[in-house]
Design a protein around this motif. Sequence first.
Motif, mmCIF file in Angstrom:
data_model
loop_
_atom_site.group_PDB
_atom_site.id
_atom_site.type_symbol
_atom_site.label_atom_id
_atom_site.label_comp_id
_atom_site.label_asym_id
_atom_site.label_seq_id
_atom_site.Cartn_x
_atom_site.Cartn_y
_atom_site.Cartn_z
ATOM 1 N N THR A 79 0.675 -1.037 -0.331
ATOM 2 C CA THR A 79 -0.294 0.312 -0.113
ATOM 3 C C THR A 79 0.580 1.306 -0.353
ATOM 4 N N LEU A 80 2.496 1.092 0.700
ATOM 5 C CA LEU A 80 3.251 2.415 0.582
ATOM 6 C C LEU A 80 3.768 2.724 -0.176
ATOM 7 N N ARG A 81 4.033 1.191 -1.086
ATOM 8 C CA ARG A 81 4.572 1.285 -2.630
ATOM 9 C C ARG A 81 3.841 1.899 -3.119
ATOM 10 N N ARG A 82 2.341 2.345 -3.693
ATOM 11 C CA ARG A 82 1.967 1.695 -4.727
ATOM 12 C C ARG A 82 1.388 3.199 -4.272
ATOM 13 N N TYR A 87 5.816 7.302 -0.542
ATOM 14 C CA TYR A 87 5.846 6.394 -0.537
ATOM 15 C C TYR A 87 5.605 6.474 1.233
ATOM 16 N N ALA A 88 4.936 7.401 1.620
ATOM 17 C CA ALA A 88 4.408 7.693 2.724
ATOM 18 C C ALA A 88 3.248 8.299 3.014
ATOM 19 N N SER A 133 6.387 5.847 6.500
ATOM 20 C CA SER A 133 6.822 5.786 5.755
ATOM 21 C C SER A 133 7.724 3.917 5.203
ATOM 22 N N LEU A 134 8.449 3.998 4.316
ATOM 23 C CA LEU A 134 8.669 3.236 3.648
ATOM 24 C C LEU A 134 10.201 2.664 3.739
ATOM 25 N N GLN A 136 14.382 1.890 3.174
ATOM 26 C CA GLN A 136 14.173 1.738 2.068
ATOM 27 C C GLN A 136 14.812 -0.111 2.348
ATOM 28 N N GLU A 137 14.638 -1.030 3.533
ATOM 29 C CA GLU A 137 14.423 -1.905 3.260
ATOM 30 C C GLU A 137 13.654 -2.666 3.162
ATOM 31 N N GLY A 138 12.270 -2.025 3.775
ATOM 32 C CA GLY A 138 11.079 -1.872 3.510
ATOM 33 C C GLY A 138 10.315 -1.650 1.484
ATOM 34 N N PHE A 139 10.507 -0.987 1.084
ATOM 35 C CA PHE A 139 11.071 -0.373 -0.122
ATOM 36 C C PHE A 139 11.286 -1.772 -1.134
ATOM 37 N N ASP A 140 12.907 -1.869 -1.261
ATOM 38 C CA ASP A 140 13.557 -3.032 -1.535
ATOM 39 C C ASP A 140 13.390 -4.380 -1.513
#
Length: 186
Positions: A79-82, A87-88, A133-134, A136-140
């Motif tokens: 949900t945060l990524r999209r 990304y927050a 917010s994501l 960097q680890e969460g984003f990856d």
Amino acid sequence: MLNSPRSGGAEEVNEPQGQGEDALDRILQQWAETRPDLDVWSMAMMGRLFRATRLVEQGVVAYLAAEGMERWEFDVLATLRRSGPPYALSPKALAATMMIKPPALTHRVDRLVSRGLVDRELDATNRRRMVISLTQEGFDLVDNAVEGHVLNGERLFSALDRAEQEQLSDLMRKLLLSLGDTPPVP
């Protein structure tokens, strides 16, 4: 040959070509034998929908477990990524988009913060508001997992060709709208 659920068992129909019996066929046969006066077609639809949902969910959960995530974790991260850069989202917007209640979100965010996958901080534009917010680890993690998630979905629905998938999606949308499903208001 099976008794037709629509007929309440009064007539025989052929199985769809190329298909065998599913778990619901025996249940419908039993109802046709014990209560031939009932049209149990709606039970067939509900039962197949429930079973398909459970089997698809099992396939999704197994894939996500192999990626090191639970389904709810993927839901929050995706949900945060999209939502796009940065990304927050506010907790209220995140909960609304995920269609869950804020207390459930608080617990989920706490667990993701402890894993280093999201941050919870004051909004730089409004210090009275928090944002999730994501990292960097969460984003990856979610960015890599979503590609496999799409491929897994294609595998789960591979018994249907694209036209059948689109038809099924359109019919499910029609059913959901008739049952009052509407987009969340952020």
